[in-house]
Design an enzyme around this catalytic site. Structure first.
Site, mmCIF file in Angstrom:
data_model
loop_
_atom_site.group_PDB
_atom_site.id
_atom_site.type_symbol
_atom_site.label_atom_id
_atom_site.label_comp_id
_atom_site.label_asym_id
_atom_site.label_seq_id
_atom_site.Cartn_x
_atom_site.Cartn_y
_atom_site.Cartn_z
ATOM 1 N N ASP A 99 -4.385 -7.836 -10.755
ATOM 2 C CA ASP A 99 -4.558 -7.350 -9.395
ATOM 3 C C ASP A 99 -4.096 -5.886 -9.404
ATOM 4 O O ASP A 99 -3.394 -5.458 -10.333
ATOM 5 C CB ASP A 99 -3.705 -8.210 -8.450
ATOM 6 C CG ASP A 99 -3.699 -7.670 -7.051
ATOM 7 O OD1 ASP A 99 -4.783 -7.364 -6.524
ATOM 8 O OD2 ASP A 99 -2.599 -7.519 -6.464
ATOM 9 N N LEU A 100 -4.484 -5.119 -8.406
ATOM 10 C CA LEU A 100 -4.133 -3.687 -8.393
ATOM 11 C C LEU A 100 -2.945 -3.397 -7.463
ATOM 12 O O LEU A 100 -1.850 -3.050 -7.913
ATOM 13 C CB LEU A 100 -5.363 -2.880 -7.951
ATOM 14 C CG LEU A 100 -5.176 -1.379 -7.780
ATOM 15 C CD1 LEU A 100 -4.886 -0.697 -9.115
ATOM 16 C CD2 LEU A 100 -6.439 -0.757 -7.153
ATOM 17 N N ASP A 101 -3.212 -3.567 -6.141
ATOM 18 C CA ASP A 101 -2.193 -3.215 -5.146
ATOM 19 C C ASP A 101 -1.004 -4.175 -5.234
ATOM 20 O O ASP A 101 -1.160 -5.379 -5.053
ATOM 21 C CB ASP A 101 -2.800 -3.295 -3.734
ATOM 22 C CG ASP A 101 -3.946 -2.307 -3.542
ATOM 23 O OD1 ASP A 101 -3.746 -1.118 -3.813
ATOM 24 O OD2 ASP A 101 -5.040 -2.731 -3.123
ATOM 25 N N TRP A 142 -2.644 1.205 8.881
ATOM 26 C CA TRP A 142 -2.826 0.168 9.927
ATOM 27 C C TRP A 142 -1.983 0.498 11.156
ATOM 28 O O TRP A 142 -2.392 0.284 12.294
ATOM 29 C CB TRP A 142 -2.433 -1.218 9.391
ATOM 30 C CG TRP A 142 -3.433 -1.876 8.490
ATOM 31 C CD1 TRP A 142 -3.202 -2.344 7.230
ATOM 32 C CD2 TRP A 142 -4.815 -2.167 8.778
ATOM 33 N NE1 TRP A 142 -4.353 -2.905 6.710
ATOM 34 C CE2 TRP A 142 -5.358 -2.813 7.645
ATOM 35 C CE3 TRP A 142 -5.654 -1.952 9.877
ATOM 36 C CZ2 TRP A 142 -6.691 -3.241 7.569
ATOM 37 C CZ3 TRP A 142 -6.988 -2.375 9.803
ATOM 38 C CH2 TRP A 142 -7.482 -3.006 8.666
ATOM 39 N N ARG A 169 -1.214 -8.723 2.479
ATOM 40 C CA ARG A 169 -1.152 -8.574 1.024
ATOM 41 C C ARG A 169 -2.283 -9.383 0.369
ATOM 42 O O ARG A 169 -2.374 -10.589 0.571
ATOM 43 C CB ARG A 169 0.204 -9.093 0.545
ATOM 44 C CG ARG A 169 0.714 -8.495 -0.717
ATOM 45 C CD ARG A 169 2.097 -9.033 -0.989
ATOM 46 N NE ARG A 169 3.136 -8.140 -0.510
ATOM 47 C CZ ARG A 169 3.689 -7.170 -1.231
ATOM 48 N NH1 ARG A 169 3.321 -6.980 -2.479
ATOM 49 N NH2 ARG A 169 4.622 -6.404 -0.715
ATOM 50 N N GLY A 170 -3.142 -8.703 -0.358
ATOM 51 C CA GLY A 170 -4.168 -9.396 -1.142
ATOM 52 C C GLY A 170 -5.458 -9.723 -0.411
ATOM 53 O O GLY A 170 -6.448 -10.061 -1.047
ATOM 54 N N SER A 205 -9.651 -4.623 -3.340
ATOM 55 C CA SER A 205 -9.839 -3.312 -2.714
ATOM 56 C C SER A 205 -11.171 -2.658 -3.060
ATOM 57 O O SER A 205 -11.604 -2.673 -4.213
ATOM 58 C CB SER A 205 -8.714 -2.371 -3.146
ATOM 59 O OG SER A 205 -8.966 -1.072 -2.661
ATOM 60 N N LYS A 206 -11.780 -2.062 -2.034
ATOM 61 C CA LYS A 206 -13.003 -1.288 -2.260
ATOM 62 C C LYS A 206 -12.662 0.141 -2.675
ATOM 63 O O LYS A 206 -13.538 0.955 -2.914
ATOM 64 C CB LYS A 206 -13.860 -1.301 -0.990
ATOM 65 C CG LYS A 206 -14.374 -2.697 -0.670
ATOM 66 C CD LYS A 206 -15.382 -2.737 0.448
ATOM 67 C CE LYS A 206 -16.017 -4.127 0.480
ATOM 68 N NZ LYS A 206 -16.806 -4.393 1.656
ATOM 69 N N ASN A 207 -11.358 0.436 -2.750
ATOM 70 C CA ASN A 207 -10.904 1.766 -3.155
ATOM 71 C C ASN A 207 -10.279 1.750 -4.548
ATOM 72 O O ASN A 207 -9.594 2.709 -4.924
ATOM 73 C CB ASN A 207 -9.872 2.287 -2.152
ATOM 74 C CG ASN A 207 -10.452 2.418 -0.760
ATOM 75 O OD1 ASN A 207 -11.427 3.141 -0.562
ATOM 76 N ND2 ASN A 207 -9.891 1.712 0.213
HETATM 77 C C1 BG6 Z 1 -5.742 -5.557 -1.501
HETATM 78 C C2 BG6 Z 1 -4.541 -5.211 -0.682
HETATM 79 O O1 BG6 Z 1 -5.532 -5.234 -2.840
HETATM 80 O O2 BG6 Z 1 -6.876 -4.836 -1.035
HETATM 81 C C3 BG6 Z 1 -4.812 -5.493 0.783
HETATM 82 O O3 BG6 Z 1 -3.429 -6.009 -1.104
HETATM 83 C C4 BG6 Z 1 -6.052 -4.726 1.213
HETATM 84 O O4 BG6 Z 1 -3.706 -5.115 1.556
HETATM 85 C C5 BG6 Z 1 -7.226 -5.094 0.318
HETATM 86 O O5 BG6 Z 1 -6.389 -5.062 2.563
HETATM 87 C C6 BG6 Z 1 -8.503 -4.349 0.657
HETATM 88 O O6 BG6 Z 1 -8.331 -3.014 0.352
HETATM 89 P P1 BG6 Z 1 -9.276 -1.813 0.791
HETATM 90 O O7 BG6 Z 1 -8.746 -0.664 -0.015
HETATM 91 O O8 BG6 Z 1 -10.677 -2.190 0.421
HETATM 92 O O9 BG6 Z 1 -9.142 -1.640 2.263
HETATM 93 MG MG MG Z 2 -1.915 -7.283 -4.617
#
Ligand code: BG6
Ligand code: MG
EC number: 5.4.2.6
Length: 220
Positions: free
Chosen positions: A8-10, A24, A44-45, A115-117
């Protein structure tokens, strides 16, 4: 036999929870919604759209789907701008060492993030070279707790789920790993990731030596 790892990343590679929180919070203030760190923990996640729905439920708010999408996009713009300040110094302690060790020992390594980032975060950290496969919020339709993102990573590595260990900091992430038949390592407190096969308080404790010692029979 373990042949690959999915990260996982974040919250595992780097700690973006505070940046998500700030973004947020800003949106919530504009909408006159309550939002605090406790509620942020519940995000989270989970995906961006699931996150805004959790915040809206908490505030008994209802809006048209189009408006919800617009607000989630606004939050994302704030978050993406804040990523500019992230640098190669922002790996969580122990992560770079573990990723380097996995490379040296020839394991397959995938990213499995909601995450899309994720691409932008990996670029800020200069972490691309550690991964054979990048699975992110654009790779699959169903987000965690569905196992799809980890299955995507395993398939792209040419491995079965039981040949992979997933690293996750989120309750829903461990749920996803278990649902897909993966071995799992939880990073964080017992209340959050105690249902993982193995748990560490932080990534600094998660050395390959410790991992191999726990999953002994799967490495021989
Ligand atoms: C997860 C985070 O990795 O990515 C979440 O833990 C987050 O908190 C989710 O909402 C989506 O991320 P993003 O960057 O696409 O908004
Ligand atoms: Mg995570």
């Amino acid at each position: 036999m373990i042949k690959g790892f999915i990260f996982d990343l974040d919250g595992v590679i780097t700690d973006t929870a505070e940046l998500h929180y700030e973004a947020w919070k800003k949106l919530a203030e504009e909408m006159d919604w309550t939002f605090d760190r406790e509620l942020n923990e519940k995000l989270r996640g989970i995906s961006r759209m699931d996150s805004i729905k959790v915040i809206m439920d908490h505030n008994n708010a209802t809006l048209e789907e189009e408006k919800i999408l617009e607000l989630a996009t606004n939050k994302n713009n704030i978050y993406v701008d804040s990523l500019d300040s992230m640098t190669q110094e922002d790996y969580l302690p122990g992560v770079k060492e573990l990723l380097t060790h996995l490379r040296t020992e020839g394991f397959n390594v995938a990213l499995g993030s909601a995450s899309k980032n994720a691409i932008k975060v990996l670029e800020q950290l200069n972490a691309n070279m550690y991964f054979d496969v990048i699975g992110d919020g654009n790779s699959v339709a169903k987000s965690k707790p569905a196992p799809d993102i980890f299955i995507y990573g395993a398939e792209k590595m040419g491995l079965q789920p039981d040949e992979c260990i997933v690293f996750e900091d989120a309750e829903k992430g461990i749920d996803a790993a278990k649902a897909g038949g993966f071995h799992s390592i939880g990073i964080g407190p017992e209340e959050r990731v105690g249902h993982a096969d193995l748990r560490f308080d932080s990534m600094a404790d998660a050395t390959l030596f410790e991992v191999k010692a726990h999953f002994k029979e799967l490495f021989s």
